[in-house]
Design an enzyme around this catalytic site. Structure first.
Site, mmCIF file in Angstrom:
data_model
loop_
_atom_site.group_PDB
_atom_site.id
_atom_site.type_symbol
_atom_site.label_atom_id
_atom_site.label_comp_id
_atom_site.label_asym_id
_atom_site.label_seq_id
_atom_site.Cartn_x
_atom_site.Cartn_y
_atom_site.Cartn_z
ATOM 1 C CB CYS A 158 -0.861 0.029 1.262
ATOM 2 S SG CYS A 158 -1.787 -1.493 1.517
ATOM 3 C CE LYS B 196 7.573 -1.630 -10.095
ATOM 4 N NZ LYS B 196 7.908 -2.319 -11.344
HETATM 5 O O1 M6R Z 1 10.476 -5.628 -6.555
HETATM 6 P P1 M6R Z 1 10.820 -7.035 -6.959
HETATM 7 O O2 M6R Z 1 11.723 -7.055 -8.164
HETATM 8 O O3 M6R Z 1 11.357 -7.865 -5.850
HETATM 9 O O4 M6R Z 1 9.442 -7.684 -7.389
HETATM 10 C C1 M6R Z 1 9.368 -9.045 -7.722
HETATM 11 C C2 M6R Z 1 8.058 -9.353 -8.438
HETATM 12 O O5 M6R Z 1 6.974 -9.086 -7.593
HETATM 13 C C3 M6R Z 1 7.922 -8.529 -9.717
HETATM 14 O O6 M6R Z 1 8.971 -8.779 -10.593
HETATM 15 C C4 M6R Z 1 6.584 -8.808 -10.418
HETATM 16 O O7 M6R Z 1 6.566 -10.113 -10.906
HETATM 17 C C5 M6R Z 1 6.385 -7.781 -11.522
HETATM 18 N N1 M6R Z 1 5.017 -7.399 -11.566
HETATM 19 C C6 M6R Z 1 6.785 -8.274 -12.854
HETATM 20 O O8 M6R Z 1 6.392 -7.485 -13.930
#
Ligand code: M6R
Length: 596
Positions: A2, A591
């Site tokens: 959030c 995100k």
């Molecule tokens: O912030 P992070 O790179 O650790 O996040 C990992 C995943 O949650 C992130 O890559 C997610 O799969 C994205 N929405 C991919 O586009």
């Protein structure tokens, strides 16, 4: 996750809070809410949906006065997406308002305790339980002010939180605290902005400090006090935010995703700048200097991540084995933490994360660290939790990534992993000229990316042809097996197309698996599949077997994922736009996942 914004100062809080919420909307967009204290009265409103709905609601109410307030954009974890579950939440007396990011794990026990004391609850959330607990403990006559009540309440809770609290009975105070979920305090002149990330702070001040775990910050217009849960005062480390507004504005672009796809050439230049010296065949990674020996002598590298970052980890595994000749393996953070992982002497764990806040990746890193591994990070967000928990690491330097669908962070992660592999390779087995050749090629990657982006219109037209298909299959081999997974993930995330059936997108660059991929294409064609290929410029054979081709410049195979993923990103983007979806706010996706 959030988004939290809080303000205390001399300006009217509402416009600042709304602007901050809009900058943080990518963190969650189920519902939003705001509370301010004005003339000793708490005003609070909430709305389901986007921040715009909250703004409309505030307009209907005639707006809120007050120079202290807080706001929240929610990504539901406890309780459905309803107005009652949206933040801020109030205590029983209606004087205290709380916004929260994270999960209070023992909230049912606390709720039961409070119910036994006669409290009732209006929502299904863990946050309301915390608000009511703070209210129960708040006793100004008995010497328990808001700061003390927050501290006392937090001693009772387990789980993760970043919170901001205001109270009508203490109109000149804003209290913030954190454990596990990100929170920063921006320090202006006679004012403070509290936010989940610097994007909501940067318009007001470049001076800020991250709130540490188990720290409570009391902000008044005259100053701040930071202490731990035992009320021992601590001095915050104020730093300069390395971010400018231009980086987080959309500019000429319709969506952050497209802006970030287009930023990749520049981002990779910045990522590699000063780190590779192709003429000397040297990689200089300042962040790893202290641990260079341990890294080079390591016996095993474990790469841990989630989502897109996991796909770059898979490419990292190939790079480390292929170039540095070191055993490497990829672990989902979410699984690693619940096994009984064996960490032998000489193990290095590399956590890869754009946000540096993904709970599962963080937990995996901590687990490996506790078991004696050297803990390294490949992180984009400077000063994020994972970055702070690692022994050392390399920042991506690709700038803030706001689009939920990760794009430039992926290519940045692969670029950094390539540099780490070369750094180790050069000190282990790789000949200097071979190393220098690859570095020279890496330096040219941004120019090659620019050439791919010139095909944007052609990729849009191609996507139009297939956009109504409900099933797609992405296939790639070797270094581009993870690229194919990433292409499929991009399409699924924002277009909601099931990316495992037909048409079939092949990554058929001129790498060692080219002939095998061509055979696979023939097999698909003989079963009536429509083949779209990502192929190397100058490939005369591909047109014979593929209906449509997206071209990438020639490059050594280990560097090809950084190019091959660009047409796939553009394709996913166009498919989503053509289907009428909100690319930057895909449904049911956050995100980064800061809770388990
Ligand atoms: O912030 P992070 O790179 O650790 O996040 C990992 C995943 O949650 C992130 O890559 C997610 O799969 C994205 N929405 C991919 O586009």
């Amino acid at each position: 996750m959030c988004g939290i914004v809080g303000y205390i100062g001399t300006r009217v809080a509402q416009p600042l809070l709304l602007e901050g919420l809009k900058r943080l909307e990518y963190r969650g967009y189920d519902s939003a809410g705001m509370a301010t204290v004005d003339a000793g009265r708490l005003s609070l409103t909430r709305a389901v949906g986007r921040v715009q709905n909250l703004e409309d609601r505030l307009g209907e109410l005639g707006g809120f006065g007050g120079t202290v307030g807080l706001a929240h954009t929610r990504w539901a974890t406890h309780g459905g997406v309803t107005e009652a579950n949206a933040h801020p939440h109030r205590d029983g007396s209606g004087r205290i308002a709380v916004v929260h990011n994270g999960i209070i794990e023992n909230y049912t026990v606390i709720r039961q305790y409070l119910e036994e004391k006669g409290h009732t609850f209006k929502s299904e959330t863990d946050t309301e339980v915390l608000a009511v607990l703070i209210g129960e403990l708040f006793d100004p006559e008995g010497g328990v002010d808001l700061e003390s009540a927050v501290r006392a309440a937090l001693r009772e809770v387990t789980g993760a939180y970043a919170i901001a609290v205001i109270c009508a009975a203490e109109p000149d105070t804003l209290v913030a605290a954190r454990k596990g979920s990100p929170l920063m305090v921006g320090v202006g002149s006679g004012e403070y902005v509290v936010a989940s990330d610097p994007a909501a702070i940067i318009a007001h001040t470049t001076q800020a400090f991250p709130v540490d775990d188990y720290h409570v910050v009391k902000l008044t217009r005259d100053g701040l006090r930071t202490s731990n849960l035992d009320n021992v005062e601590v001095t915050p480390k104020i730093m300069q935010l390395e971010l400018d507004l231009e980086q987080i504005d959309l500019g000429q672009f319709q969506h952050y995703m497209l802006k970030e796809i287009y930023e990749q050439p520049r981002a990779i230049r910045l990522c590699c700048r000063g780190r590779i010296d192709a003429r000397e065949g040297k990689v200089v990674l300042g962040g790893l200097a202290q641990y260079a020996k341990e890294l080079v002598k390591s016996r095993r590298v474990i790469l841990t991540a989630q989502g897109t970052a996991l796909h770059s980890a898979m490419i990292g595994e190939y790079l480390l084995e292929d170039l540095a000749k070191i055993p490497a393996e990829v672990e989902y953070g979410s699984e690693f933490r619940y096994r009984n992982p064996i960490i032998e002497d000489g193990s290095v764990v590399i956590a890869i994360s754009q946000s540096g806040e993904t709970a599962d990746t963080l937990a995996a890193l901590m687990e490996a660290k506790e078991r004696g591994a050297l803990a390294l990070g490949v992180i984009n967000a400077v000063g994020s939790t994972i970055a702070r928990e690692t022994d050392a690491g390399v920042y991506l330097r690709v700038g803030p990534e706001i689009g939920v669908a990760s794009t430039k962070a992926f290519t940045g992660q692969v670029a950094v992993l390539t540099m780490i592999a070369l750094f180790m390779a050069r000190r282990r087995f790789m000949a200097p000229d071979a190393c220098a050749r690859l570095m020279g090629e890496l330096e040219q990657t941004p120019d090659k990316m620019e050439r791919i982006l010139e095909q944007d219109d052609a990729i849009r037209t191609l996507t139009e042809k297939y956009v109504e298909r409900e099933n797609w299959l992405f296939l790639g081999r070797g270094y581009n097996f993870p690229t194919a997974l990433e292409g499929a993930l991009k399409l699924k995330e924002i277009s909601y197309i099931h990316a495992e059936g037909m048409p079939v997108v092949f990554i058929a660059n001129k790498g060692p698996q080219y002939d095998k991929v061509m055979n696979n294409i023939e097999e698909v064609r003989s079963r009536g599949g429509h083949v779209i290929a990502v192929a190397t410029e100058g490939d005369k054979d591909i047109g014979r077997v593929a209906e449509d081709v997206m071209w990438i410049p020639d490059t050594p195979d280990p560097l090809s994922p950084m190019l091959a993923v660009l047409p796939l990103q553009l394709m996913a983007y166009h498919a989503a736009v053509l289907r009428g979806h909100d690319v930057d706010k895909p449904r049911n996706l956050a995100k980064s996942v800061t809770v388990e």
